[in-house]
Motif scaffolding. Structure first.
Motif, PDB file in Angstrom:
ATOM      1  N   SER B  59       0.834  -1.193   0.000  1.00 42.52           N
ATOM      2  CA  SER B  59       0.000   0.000   0.000  1.00 42.52           C
ATOM      3  C   SER B  59       0.874   1.251   0.000  1.00 42.52           C
ATOM      4  O   SER B  59       0.562   2.252  -0.655  1.00 42.52           O
ATOM      5  CB  SER B  59      -0.940  -0.072   1.184  1.00 42.52           C
ATOM      6  OG  SER B  59      -1.106   1.177   1.770  1.00 42.52           O
ATOM      7  N   ALA B 181      -2.630  -2.000 -10.926  1.00 38.02           N
ATOM      8  CA  ALA B 181      -3.638  -3.062 -10.873  1.00 38.02           C
ATOM      9  C   ALA B 181      -3.077  -4.290 -10.166  1.00 38.02           C
ATOM     10  O   ALA B 181      -3.741  -4.906  -9.317  1.00 38.02           O
ATOM     11  CB  ALA B 181      -4.093  -3.421 -12.290  1.00 38.02           C
ATOM     12  N   ALA B 182      -1.829  -4.612 -10.495  1.00 42.09           N
ATOM     13  CA  ALA B 182      -1.210  -5.784  -9.874  1.00 42.09           C
ATOM     14  C   ALA B 182      -1.065  -5.570  -8.369  1.00 42.09           C
ATOM     15  O   ALA B 182      -1.356  -6.465  -7.562  1.00 42.09           O
ATOM     16  CB  ALA B 182       0.152  -6.053 -10.499  1.00 42.09           C
ATOM     17  N   ARG B 184      -2.834  -3.642  -6.517  1.00 42.72           N
ATOM     18  CA  ARG B 184      -4.142  -3.679  -5.875  1.00 42.72           C
ATOM     19  C   ARG B 184      -4.588  -5.123  -5.643  1.00 42.72           C
ATOM     20  O   ARG B 184      -5.087  -5.458  -4.581  1.00 42.72           O
ATOM     21  CB  ARG B 184      -5.177  -2.925  -6.725  1.00 42.72           C
ATOM     22  CG  ARG B 184      -6.308  -2.365  -5.890  1.00 42.72           C
ATOM     23  CD  ARG B 184      -7.139  -1.352  -6.661  1.00 42.72           C
ATOM     24  NE  ARG B 184      -6.350  -0.234  -7.156  1.00 42.72           N
ATOM     25  CZ  ARG B 184      -6.309   0.166  -8.421  1.00 42.72           C
ATOM     26  NH1 ARG B 184      -7.018  -0.460  -9.329  1.00 42.72           N
ATOM     27  NH2 ARG B 184      -5.575   1.203  -8.778  1.00 42.72           N
ATOM     28  N   SER B 185      -4.354  -5.967  -6.635  1.00 42.11           N
ATOM     29  CA  SER B 185      -4.720  -7.382  -6.460  1.00 42.11           C
ATOM     30  C   SER B 185      -3.981  -7.979  -5.276  1.00 42.11           C
ATOM     31  O   SER B 185      -4.551  -8.716  -4.466  1.00 42.11           O
ATOM     32  CB  SER B 185      -4.373  -8.180  -7.717  1.00 42.11           C
ATOM     33  OG  SER B 185      -4.976  -7.585  -8.821  1.00 42.11           O
ATOM     34  N   LEU B 186      -2.689  -7.662  -5.180  1.00 39.19           N
ATOM     35  CA  LEU B 186      -1.903  -8.202  -4.070  1.00 39.19           C
ATOM     36  C   LEU B 186      -2.434  -7.703  -2.733  1.00 39.19           C
ATOM     37  O   LEU B 186      -2.471  -8.443  -1.744  1.00 39.19           O
ATOM     38  CB  LEU B 186      -0.430  -7.811  -4.227  1.00 39.19           C
ATOM     39  CG  LEU B 186       0.324  -8.600  -5.300  1.00 39.19           C
ATOM     40  CD1 LEU B 186       1.714  -8.025  -5.515  1.00 39.19           C
ATOM     41  CD2 LEU B 186       0.415 -10.068  -4.907  1.00 39.19           C
ATOM     42  N   GLN B 187      -2.859  -6.441  -2.733  1.00 37.70           N
ATOM     43  CA  GLN B 187      -3.407  -5.902  -1.480  1.00 37.70           C
ATOM     44  C   GLN B 187      -4.669  -6.644  -1.067  1.00 37.70           C
ATOM     45  O   GLN B 187      -4.844  -6.992   0.094  1.00 37.70           O
ATOM     46  CB  GLN B 187      -3.710  -4.409  -1.643  1.00 37.70           C
ATOM     47  CG  GLN B 187      -2.471  -3.549  -1.477  1.00 37.70           C
ATOM     48  CD  GLN B 187      -2.810  -2.094  -1.667  1.00 37.70           C
ATOM     49  OE1 GLN B 187      -3.356  -1.711  -2.689  1.00 37.70           O
ATOM     50  NE2 GLN B 187      -2.491  -1.295  -0.671  1.00 37.70           N
ATOM     51  N   TRP B 188      -5.543  -6.857  -2.052  1.00 32.45           N
ATOM     52  CA  TRP B 188      -6.761  -7.614  -1.750  1.00 32.45           C
ATOM     53  C   TRP B 188      -6.396  -9.000  -1.252  1.00 32.45           C
ATOM     54  O   TRP B 188      -6.999  -9.524  -0.312  1.00 32.45           O
ATOM     55  CB  TRP B 188      -7.663  -7.720  -2.990  1.00 32.45           C
ATOM     56  CG  TRP B 188      -8.449  -6.475  -3.224  1.00 32.45           C
ATOM     57  CD1 TRP B 188      -8.349  -5.615  -4.282  1.00 32.45           C
ATOM     58  CD2 TRP B 188      -9.456  -5.929  -2.360  1.00 32.45           C
ATOM     59  NE1 TRP B 188      -9.208  -4.574  -4.138  1.00 32.45           N
ATOM     60  CE2 TRP B 188      -9.914  -4.728  -2.969  1.00 32.45           C
ATOM     61  CE3 TRP B 188     -10.011  -6.333  -1.147  1.00 32.45           C
ATOM     62  CZ2 TRP B 188     -10.896  -3.942  -2.396  1.00 32.45           C
ATOM     63  CZ3 TRP B 188     -10.984  -5.545  -0.572  1.00 32.45           C
ATOM     64  CH2 TRP B 188     -11.427  -4.361  -1.191  1.00 32.45           C
ATOM     65  N   LEU B 189      -5.399  -9.575  -1.892  1.00 31.36           N
ATOM     66  CA  LEU B 189      -4.970 -10.909  -1.502  1.00 31.36           C
ATOM     67  C   LEU B 189      -4.524 -10.915  -0.038  1.00 31.36           C
ATOM     68  O   LEU B 189      -4.899 -11.803   0.740  1.00 31.36           O
ATOM     69  CB  LEU B 189      -3.831 -11.371  -2.410  1.00 31.36           C
ATOM     70  CG  LEU B 189      -3.351 -12.795  -2.162  1.00 31.36           C
ATOM     71  CD1 LEU B 189      -4.427 -13.792  -2.548  1.00 31.36           C
ATOM     72  CD2 LEU B 189      -2.067 -13.086  -2.948  1.00 31.36           C
ATOM     73  N   SER B 190      -3.739  -9.906   0.337  1.00 32.26           N
ATOM     74  CA  SER B 190      -3.240  -9.902   1.712  1.00 32.26           C
ATOM     75  C   SER B 190      -4.383  -9.670   2.687  1.00 32.26           C
ATOM     76  O   SER B 190      -4.424 -10.266   3.767  1.00 32.26           O
ATOM     77  CB  SER B 190      -2.133  -8.868   1.897  1.00 32.26           C
ATOM     78  OG  SER B 190      -2.677  -7.576   1.990  1.00 32.26           O
TER      79      SER B 190
END
Ligand SMILES: Nc1ncnc2c1ncn2[C@@H]1O[C@H](COP(=O)(O)OP(=O)(O)OP(=O)(O)O)[C@@H](O)[C@H]1O
Ligand SMILES: [Mg+2]
Lengths: 272, 315
Positions: B59, B181-182, B184-190
């Motif tokens: 983030s 975008a990548a 953000r995906s990782l953030q959602w994943l975490s």
């Protein structure tokens, strides 16, 4: 001898000497006093487990403070069931029960612990805590009541001495004989000097000599003011406590060979 | 016998008042979760710590990058004729500097562009070198006061079209879109990982509390019959479960932090500017420190709740 702090509890009626209940003989008390005086009052109490048939039916009786009661009856007659109602482990399926002047059936759950703390119970199966020593088992009621560790050493040691288990104080229940476990259970029941002692077959596992000795303990406690209810099918025991009153259970019904349940009790019973 | 009765009277002489104080730690010395439970909690807390640190670092990276490029706009003047290109660039520059939404606008010197392009294109002629010049565009770095939104860019383009018809206006963030975008995906994943770990941890504590309850049921019933209150009994459990959870959480957070620090060091050695912006601030560390605290509290509350529910079934 009697120490302060007792005033937190409702005052015990004056019937604290052996046979003191007989002081009322003569019927000079107005009928009102009947329930006011009672420590326990059952009215048309019935109990069934699940959907089975009633194991106790139409129980109506009154127990008076300071008296010594034996509850007898054949195996399976319902002695333990009746005592479970008394020590608030079970609600009846019907009827009314008052203890210490309070209707305990409609009493909120949260208020039951304070009632239980006024009772001393010797369970038929002892129910000692397996991972605690004899000492800690006896100390348990005091710990539950919040007594500080340094304050309970002396009474617990003296209590263990009284039941002859001083040298087994550190033993776990599993390493004690049946009779020794029973004595630990008894010590635990009386250590808090309860208003009412409820003992289920408390002498079932000890030799006759020890049985008599334990009865003397109950009597001594009774003399200090505790109401005692002892369930037993050992009829020899009954004779050992001359001032005792006898309740008989027969297939879940109460019979009254000595008039213990009548009010006022029969004059010839318990006259020492 | 009389002497005996006398001694009994002494033993019982003291009627114990019943203070509301709820001591009782020694009542249930075995109410601990014990066994693998602290380790399960340790692993949960460690993974959660790593996931939280990763999420926070990502983030920070995304925030820093977005902040750096959000107002950044590049204007290219693509024109084969060098004089025309330069003229348009000058005109565009002055127009841009007059626009209220523009904070600053600089032409990237041709020398710098040459340096940038050299590794790919060799020596390119930009200025006055005559032989076979490759027309590289003139570049103007523009920083807007606001974000380079989809509305702001056409406005600039429209203004420039008259003075510099060859101008192409681009938001720098557009090039970074896939990266964002990548991230953000990782953030959602975490976040999802943390939620799943919390759920699994909760389930583990619940199961452990139930089994502890099962193996201590007798004791609980006895204390209940001796007049122990629900709060007292649940409190004993809560205390010992909290203690176990605390042991697990401390081990977990130490392992987790070690992992985070080692990973952080390795990323730092990459020396990339983006990674260095992902370092954690004190607020992030505070959030990570809350992970074990939250875990411990969650474990204690779960144990308490489990015991309370079981007790309510007793009279
Ligand atoms: N939890 C229970 N569920 C169903 N039936 C029960 C339960 N407890 C007791 N009973 C039944 O209630 C009846 C009375 O049992 P109780 O244990 O009160 O007898 P008791 O007089 O104490 O016998 P003992 O002298 O052998 O201890 C018995 O028929 C018994 O099978
Ligand atoms: Mg029985």
């Amino acid at each position: 001898m009697r120490i302060a702090r007792r005033d937190e509890r409702p005052k015990r009626p004056d019937a604290i000497k052996p046979g003191a209940v007989l002081a009322h003989v003569g019927g000079c008390l107005p009928i009102m006093n009947r329930s006011q005086n009672a420590i326990v009052q059952f009215d048309n109490v019935g109990l069934r487990y699940g959907t089975g048939k009633e194991v106790l039916g139409d129980l109506s009786f009154t127990l008076y403070p300071g008296s010594f009661y034996f509850l007898t009856g054949a195996s399976g007659a319902g002695k333990t069931s009746l005592l479970r109602l008394l020590y608030l482990a079970q609600r009846p399926s019907r009827g009314m029960i008052r203890m210490f002047g309070t209707d305990v059936i409609t009493l909120p759950r949260a208020r039951l612990p304070s009632f239980r703390r006024r009772l001393g119970v010797v369970f038929q199966d002892f129910r000692l805590v397996g991972h605690l020593s004899a000492f800690d088992n006896v100390a348990l009621p005091l710990r539950v009541a919040g007594v500080a560790d340094e304050d309970l050493q002396k009474p617990v040691s003296e209590m263990l001495d009284w039941v002859g288990l001083t040298d087994r104080a550190d033993a776990r229940p599993a390493t004690l004989s049946g009779g020794e476990q029973q004595r630990v259970a008894i010590a635990r029941a009386v250590i808090g000097r309860p208003d009412m002692l409820i003992a289920d077959e408390p002498t079932g596992n000890v030799d006759p000599e020890m049985a008599v000795k334990l009865l003397r303990l109950f009597e001594a406690l009774n003399r200090l003011g505790t109401t005692v209810v002892v369930a037993t099918h050992d009829l020899h025991l009954l004779k050992k406590v001359p001032e005792s009153l006898i309740m008989r259970l027969d297939k879940g019904r109460l019979t009254d060979p000595t008039g213990a349940l009548r009010y006022p009790p029969r004059r010839d019973v318990g006259a020492v | 016998m009389n002497a005996r009765v006398g001694s009994l009277a002494t033993a019982l002489s003291r009627r114990f008042a019943f203070p509301s104080g709820e001591r009782g730690q020694q009542l249930l010395p075995q109410a601990r979760l014990g066994g693998p439970m602290p380790w399960v909690i340790a692993i949960m807390i460690m993974l959660t710590t790593v996931a939280a640190a990763g999420g926070l670092a990502l983030s920070n990276v995304a925030g820093a990058a977005r902040g750096a490029v959000s107002g950044a706009v590049t204007v290219q003047i693509v024109n084969a004729s060098i004089p025309a290109r330069n003229r348009q660039a000058e005109a565009a520059l002055s127009v841009l500097r007059d626009m209220p939404q523009v904070a600053s606008a600089q032409r990237v010197p041709d020398k710098e562009l040459e340096e940038l392009l050299k590794p790919w294109m060799g020596d390119v002629a930009t200025g006055d070198s005559a032989s076979d010049p490759i027309a590289i565009p003139a570049l103007i770095d523009v920083t807007l006061r606001g974000a380079a939104s989809d509305k702001a860019l056409p406005a600039i383009q429209n203004r420039l079209v008259t003075v510099a018809p060859s101008a192409l206006v681009d938001a720098q963030s557009r090039w970074l879109q896939p990266v964002f975008a990548a991230i953000r995906s990782l953030q959602w994943l975490s976040l999802a990982l943390i939620a799943l770990l919390a759920l699994a941890g909760l389930a583990a504590v619940w199961l452990a509390a139930r089994s502890a309850l099962g193996s201590n049921r007798e004791t609980i019933e006895i204390i209940h019959h001796l007049g122990g209150t629900d709060a007292q009994i649940a409190g004993i459990f809560q205390r010992s479960v909290t203690l176990d959870a605390a042991i697990g959480a401390v081990v977990g957070v130490v392992l987790g932090l070690a992992t985070v620090l080692i990973l952080g060091q390795q990323f730092a050695e990459l020396g990339s500017g983006m990674v260095s912006q992902g370092s954690l601030g004190w607020l992030d560390w505070l959030a990570i420190a809350l992970v074990p605290v939250f875990g411990i509290v969650l474990a204690g509350m779960t144990a308490r709740f489990t015991v309370m529910v079981a007790l309510r079934r007793m009279l």
